[in-house]
Design a protein around this motif. Sequence first.
Motif, PDB file in Angstrom:
ATOM      1  N   SER A  75       0.808  -1.220   0.000  1.00  0.00           N
ATOM      2  CA  SER A  75       0.000   0.000   0.000  1.00  0.00           C
ATOM      3  C   SER A  75       0.838   1.265   0.000  1.00  0.00           C
ATOM      4  O   SER A  75       1.795   1.377   0.760  1.00  0.00           O
ATOM      5  N   THR A  95       0.043   3.459  -4.604  1.00  0.00           N
ATOM      6  CA  THR A  95      -0.798   2.428  -5.195  1.00  0.00           C
ATOM      7  C   THR A  95      -1.088   1.330  -4.185  1.00  0.00           C
ATOM      8  O   THR A  95      -0.230   1.002  -3.370  1.00  0.00           O
ATOM      9  N   ILE A  96      -2.268   0.746  -4.266  1.00  0.00           N
ATOM     10  CA  ILE A  96      -2.590  -0.457  -3.499  1.00  0.00           C
ATOM     11  C   ILE A  96      -2.613  -1.616  -4.492  1.00  0.00           C
ATOM     12  O   ILE A  96      -3.488  -1.673  -5.356  1.00  0.00           O
ATOM     13  N   ASN A  97      -1.613  -2.491  -4.392  1.00  0.00           N
ATOM     14  CA  ASN A  97      -1.539  -3.665  -5.258  1.00  0.00           C
ATOM     15  C   ASN A  97      -1.925  -4.892  -4.448  1.00  0.00           C
ATOM     16  O   ASN A  97      -1.430  -5.079  -3.324  1.00  0.00           O
ATOM     17  N   LYS A 122     -11.208  -4.542  -0.251  1.00  0.00           N
ATOM     18  CA  LYS A 122     -10.251  -3.431  -0.184  1.00  0.00           C
ATOM     19  C   LYS A 122     -10.965  -2.155   0.235  1.00  0.00           C
ATOM     20  O   LYS A 122     -10.496  -1.433   1.122  1.00  0.00           O
ATOM     21  N   GLY A 142      -9.953   3.803  -2.731  1.00  0.00           N
ATOM     22  CA  GLY A 142      -8.752   3.208  -3.311  1.00  0.00           C
ATOM     23  C   GLY A 142      -7.800   4.302  -3.725  1.00  0.00           C
ATOM     24  O   GLY A 142      -7.904   5.438  -3.262  1.00  0.00           O
ATOM     25  N   ASP A 146      -4.484   1.630  -8.534  1.00  0.00           N
ATOM     26  CA  ASP A 146      -4.485   0.279  -7.946  1.00  0.00           C
ATOM     27  C   ASP A 146      -4.404  -0.805  -9.017  1.00  0.00           C
ATOM     28  O   ASP A 146      -4.965  -0.663 -10.106  1.00  0.00           O
TER      29      ASP A 146
END
Length: 195
Positions: A75, A95-97, A122, A142, A146
Motif C-alpha cells: 500500500s 498504489t494499493i496492489n 479493499k 482506493g 491500484d
Amino acid sequence: MLNGGLQKASALLNMRVDKHSPLPCLAPEQTLLDKAEALALPPVIIGMMTAASMQSLGHHIEHREALTVECWVTSGLSNVRRVGDKADDHAVPGTINICLYINQALSDAALAEALILLTESKVTAIRDAEIISPVSGLPASGTGTDSHAVFCPDAEPQHAYCGKHTTLGELIGRVVLQACSISLNHCLRSLTESS
C-alpha cells in the motif's frame, strides 16, 4: 500493467520503483519485461508496479478443509481517491496492489466474481481505516492506480461462482480484508512516523 485481463500465467511480478526517481524511458511494460528477464521468471508474467514500500506488505492466509485462500497487499496512499472524484489526469506514486491466490480452479465467471469481492474487501478496509480522499473530502475507496490480480490453477473448475454466501466467498473476503488492513496500518504508521 503487463498482461492484464484473463491470462494463463506462470509468474507474478510486483515491481517496486523509486517514487523520487523518474522511470526509465522505456514503456512500463518493457521495464517489467526487462526486470522479469533479469529475475529469470518464466513467461507468461503478470506485472504490476508500485512505489509503495515493501515494509507495507500485508499477508494473510486461511484454510477450510482442502481449500486455501492467500493474499498479499502493498500500500501507498499518496494517490488516494474516492471513486467518482474529479479526474486530474496526473497520477502520482501511491498504489494499493493486491495479489489473491486460490488453490482450487475457478470458472471464468467465478474469477470475475472473486475480483469483485477482492475490490469490495479493499474498499471495506479503507473505509474501516477512515481514509479520506483529498480531492472530495469524502471517504476514499482506493487510489488512482491500484492493480489487482486473482490466481488459481488452470484446471477443470471446482467453483462455478464464489459469492458471499459461499465458503470460498467468505474466505476471499476474510483474507483480503485482513491483508489490506495489515498493509494499510503499516502504511499509515509509516506516514505518522515521518510527519
